[in-house]
Design a protein around this motif. Structure first.
Motif, PDB file in Angstrom:
ATOM      1  N   VAL A 250       0.886  -1.242   0.073  1.00  0.00           N
ATOM      2  CA  VAL A 250      -0.145  -0.103   0.120  1.00  0.00           C
ATOM      3  C   VAL A 250       1.017   1.381  -0.081  1.00  0.00           C
ATOM      4  O   VAL A 250       1.655   1.428   0.838  1.00  0.00           O
ATOM      5  CB  VAL A 250      -0.891   0.165   1.320  1.00  0.00           C
ATOM      6  CG1 VAL A 250      -1.885   1.188   1.045  1.00  0.00           C
ATOM      7  CG2 VAL A 250      -1.726  -1.224   1.405  1.00  0.00           C
TER       8      VAL A 250
ATOM      9  N   LYS B 106       1.707   8.222   1.884  1.00  0.00           N
ATOM     10  CA  LYS B 106       1.529   9.591   1.626  1.00  0.00           C
ATOM     11  C   LYS B 106       2.135  10.408   2.809  1.00  0.00           C
ATOM     12  O   LYS B 106       1.981  10.078   4.045  1.00  0.00           O
ATOM     13  CB  LYS B 106       0.136   9.967   1.629  1.00  0.00           C
ATOM     14  CG  LYS B 106      -0.553   9.177   0.523  1.00  0.00           C
ATOM     15  CD  LYS B 106      -2.039   9.938   0.232  1.00  0.00           C
ATOM     16  CE  LYS B 106      -3.137   9.586   1.793  1.00  0.00           C
ATOM     17  NZ  LYS B 106      -3.644   8.064   1.981  1.00  0.00           N
TER      18      LYS B 106
ATOM     19  N   ASP C  44      -2.359   4.046   5.246  1.00  0.00           N
ATOM     20  CA  ASP C  44      -3.685   4.608   5.838  1.00  0.00           C
ATOM     21  C   ASP C  44      -4.698   3.532   5.624  1.00  0.00           C
ATOM     22  O   ASP C  44      -4.912   2.638   4.396  1.00  0.00           O
ATOM     23  CB  ASP C  44      -3.915   5.765   4.592  1.00  0.00           C
ATOM     24  CG  ASP C  44      -5.575   6.263   5.208  1.00  0.00           C
ATOM     25  OD1 ASP C  44      -6.258   5.620   5.798  1.00  0.00           O
ATOM     26  OD2 ASP C  44      -5.791   7.370   4.652  1.00  0.00           O
TER      27      ASP C  44
ATOM     28  N   ASN D  18      -7.770   3.101   5.186  1.00  0.00           N
ATOM     29  CA  ASN D  18      -8.569   3.386   4.049  1.00  0.00           C
ATOM     30  C   ASN D  18      -8.251   3.071   2.640  1.00  0.00           C
ATOM     31  O   ASN D  18      -8.772   2.595   1.811  1.00  0.00           O
ATOM     32  CB  ASN D  18      -9.122   4.948   4.032  1.00  0.00           C
ATOM     33  CG  ASN D  18     -10.021   5.182   5.323  1.00  0.00           C
ATOM     34  OD1 ASN D  18     -11.174   4.812   5.425  1.00  0.00           O
ATOM     35  ND2 ASN D  18      -9.205   6.132   5.943  1.00  0.00           N
ATOM     36  N   ASP D  19      -6.809   3.267   2.595  1.00  0.00           N
ATOM     37  CA  ASP D  19      -6.032   2.539   1.154  1.00  0.00           C
ATOM     38  C   ASP D  19      -6.027   1.339   1.365  1.00  0.00           C
ATOM     39  O   ASP D  19      -6.059   0.565   0.407  1.00  0.00           O
ATOM     40  CB  ASP D  19      -4.871   3.263   1.214  1.00  0.00           C
ATOM     41  CG  ASP D  19      -4.781   4.960   1.048  1.00  0.00           C
ATOM     42  OD1 ASP D  19      -6.060   5.500   0.541  1.00  0.00           O
ATOM     43  OD2 ASP D  19      -3.984   5.832   1.142  1.00  0.00           O
TER      44      ASP D  19
ATOM     45  N   GLN E  72      -8.593  -1.400   0.077  1.00  0.00           N
ATOM     46  CA  GLN E  72      -9.003  -1.443  -1.225  1.00  0.00           C
ATOM     47  C   GLN E  72      -8.253  -2.808  -1.849  1.00  0.00           C
ATOM     48  O   GLN E  72      -8.376  -3.251  -2.940  1.00  0.00           O
ATOM     49  CB  GLN E  72      -8.546  -0.200  -1.963  1.00  0.00           C
ATOM     50  CG  GLN E  72      -9.308   0.907  -1.620  1.00  0.00           C
ATOM     51  CD  GLN E  72      -8.851   2.087  -2.054  1.00  0.00           C
ATOM     52  OE1 GLN E  72      -8.730   2.154  -3.394  1.00  0.00           O
ATOM     53  NE2 GLN E  72      -8.816   3.184  -1.384  1.00  0.00           N
ATOM     54  N   TYR E  73      -7.215  -3.147  -1.176  1.00  0.00           N
ATOM     55  CA  TYR E  73      -6.119  -4.357  -1.576  1.00  0.00           C
ATOM     56  C   TYR E  73      -6.629  -5.701  -1.047  1.00  0.00           C
ATOM     57  O   TYR E  73      -6.088  -6.797  -1.452  1.00  0.00           O
ATOM     58  CB  TYR E  73      -4.742  -3.993  -1.084  1.00  0.00           C
ATOM     59  CG  TYR E  73      -3.859  -2.834  -1.705  1.00  0.00           C
ATOM     60  CD1 TYR E  73      -3.442  -3.250  -2.878  1.00  0.00           C
ATOM     61  CD2 TYR E  73      -4.401  -1.576  -1.456  1.00  0.00           C
ATOM     62  CE1 TYR E  73      -2.577  -1.853  -3.627  1.00  0.00           C
ATOM     63  CE2 TYR E  73      -3.764  -0.453  -2.242  1.00  0.00           C
ATOM     64  CZ  TYR E  73      -2.869  -0.786  -3.135  1.00  0.00           C
ATOM     65  OH  TYR E  73      -2.270   0.413  -3.745  1.00  0.00           O
TER      66      TYR E  73
ATOM     67  N   GLY F 172       5.333   5.769  -2.880  1.00  0.00           N
ATOM     68  CA  GLY F 172       4.100   6.819  -2.865  1.00  0.00           C
ATOM     69  C   GLY F 172       4.678   8.324  -2.450  1.00  0.00           C
ATOM     70  O   GLY F 172       4.004   9.094  -2.396  1.00  0.00           O
TER      71      GLY F 172
END
Length: 494
Positions: free
Chosen positions: A158, A161, A169, A171-172, A175-176, A412
């Motif tokens: 992931v 940032k 994060d 929230n990121d 998604q994986y 990132g």
């Protein structure tokens, strides 16, 4: 390998009642704000207790059953129960764990347990079990990627940032995740900046995912650095076995556990999360023992050293050291932040309540993290000195004896360079003052057109190269003839 015939609680109570412990009362110790010294009488008591206990296990010279010392087995089991309490393992379960060769092996075991459990569930459901994946942030230490590569698990990194402190994060990360995800590793004490990833939020998002999809994804907490800081500095923070989705935790004894290098620990909240395929029975040592480590033969000394610290320091001792380290980290951050740097961890302006607690020593009034200070040159300095490369600061500090790495941020945020200081117990306030002076001194020495690294192709001046002529002493400086040349180099004139 675990021994089941020792009652760790009884051992601890014996230690508390030991005659030498009368010298180790709380009243005799200094407060949190002062520099704290370990109690020498308490150290003697802890040593004697461990010496007597291991002596009762028999003379290693006469142990003809194994190449291993039996005291290692005892210490592993004692630590398992103690740290289980420290990390809030549920009382209704049966916490299980072991000593390892550092956190790298601990990560391997935690990942393998999740993989085996996932495979078993997939087989029972009649589904494909050949394509497992695991999710963690790109700020992960290399041991996490080693696990995935060594044991054929797809890595799903992931990106991080800068706005999120260069950590994953949740929230990121969500998604994986898919049906082939064996688990998520949450890094509790990033190698890059010392930040804690949000275990509680990750768990909440996975709870929501399970409600929507039925996917039940476990969490392993990589607490290599943070698991020996958070219980003492941030007791209200939810990150350990208080979070039901956390099935296993690892830590390093040789980081903030205060032992020498080469010791790690891994614990599972219950035996059911340690797959039976990973546990082997041994019958040739005189009694039935169990092993589930990758390395069988390991030295006992680091394990005993860990127990010595537990008995000698206790909870209050570890807490005082954690508070001291974090206080020094804030001191360094504040000093750097007010000069030529942007601080990425423990910034003074991130104190809760906007500095209203500046004189409060309680770490919970500040941004949570391990005693690591990450920083970089600020925009103003770079604008005024566009030719200066940040890595030169690390090089110049090395000539003064300091080893401070300069590296790029994770995937990132790769364009950001970071300097990092790990604040350990041995970094006293006096040493911290010297470090601050040296950092500012070399940074100021680089400012302007005639700094130590100016010249053709930016080649540093004053660095010794034994194989080149320009490393030889300048003759004119030593023969007494002519005007002496200006000294070049990184050290200030006395």
């Amino acid at each position: 390998m675990l021994s089941r015939h020792i009652d760790p609680d009884e051992i601890i109570e014996t230690c508390k009642e030991h005659p030498h412990r009368k010298h180790a009362s709380r009243d005799g110790r200094q407060g949190h704000v002062q520099s704290w010294r370990r109690d020498e009488d308490a150290s003697a008591a802890a040593y004697q207790l461990l010496h007597d206990e291991t002596a009762l296990d028999g003379n290693p010279l006469l142990n003809l059953a194994s190449f291993q010392e039996a005291d290692k087995l005892i210490m592993e089991n004692m630590n398992k129960n103690l740290v289980g309490d420290l990390w809030h393992a549920p009382k209704e379960g049966k916490v299980i764990g072991t000593a390892t060769a550092g956190s790298s092996e601990a990560i391997m075991l935690g990942g393998l347990a999740m993989k085996k459990r996932w495979q078993e569930g997939r087989k029972a459901a009649g589904k494909d079990y050949f394509h497992p994946n695991i999710v963690f942030g790109s700020n992960a230490q290399v041991a996490l990627e080693k696990f995935a590569r060594y044991f054929d698990v797809e890595t799903r990194l992931v990106p991080v940032k800068e706005s999120n402190g260069f950590v994953m994060d949740p929230n990121d990360a969500i998604q994986y995740v898919d049906e082939n995800t064996i688990g998520i590793i949450v890094i509790f004490g990033s190698t890059y900046t010392g930040h804690f990833e949000d275990v509680a939020l990750m768990s909440k998002l996975l709870d929501d995912l399970q409600q929507r999809t039925g996917l039940d994804i476990p969490i392993h907490v990589d607490g290599a650095s943070g698991a020996f800081i958070a219980p003492f500095a941030y007791p209200q923070l939810k990150w350990d076995f208080k979070v039901p989705r956390v099935v296993s935790i690892n830590t390093s004894g040789h980081k903030f556990g205060l032992t020498y290098a080469g010791l790690g620990w891994v614990l599972w909240r219950d035996e059911s999360y340690l797959h039976k395929d990973l546990v082997f029975e041994l019958h040739y040592l005189g009694s039935v023992e169990y092993t589930f480590t990758l390395n069988f033969s390991k030295p006992a000394a680091p394990v005993i050293a860990q127990m010595f610290n537990f008995l000698n320091l206790g909870f209050d001792g570890y807490r005082k050291i954690a508070w001291k380290d974090l206080r020094n980290a804030r001191m360094l951050s504040k000093a750097l932040e007010s000069t030529y740097f942007t601080v990425l961890s423990h910034p003074s302006n991130n104190a809760k309540g906007k500095n209203q607690h500046e004189n409060n020593d309680d770490p919970e009034h500040y941004m949570a993290g391990v005693p690591v200070v990450a920083f970089r040159l600020n925009d103003k300095y770079k604008e005024e000195n566009p030719s200066v490369q940040q890595q030169w600061i690390a090089t110049m500090l090395r000539t003064k004896g300091w080893i401070i790495p300069n590296y790029n941020a994770p995937q990132g945020a790769e364009d950001v360079e970071i300097l990092r200081v790990v604040v350990r117990e041995t970094l006293s306030e006096d040493l911290m003052e010297r470090l601050i002076i040296d950092i500012l001194g070399v940074t100021e020495a680089l400012a302007g057109p005639n700094h130590a690294f100016s010249g053709d192709a930016g080649q540093p001046k004053g660095i010794t190269h034994p194989d080149h002529d320009h490393a030889r002493p300048v003759k004119d400086n030593f023969d007494g003839l002519g005007e002496a040349l200006e000294q070049l180099g990184f050290s200030s004139q006395c």
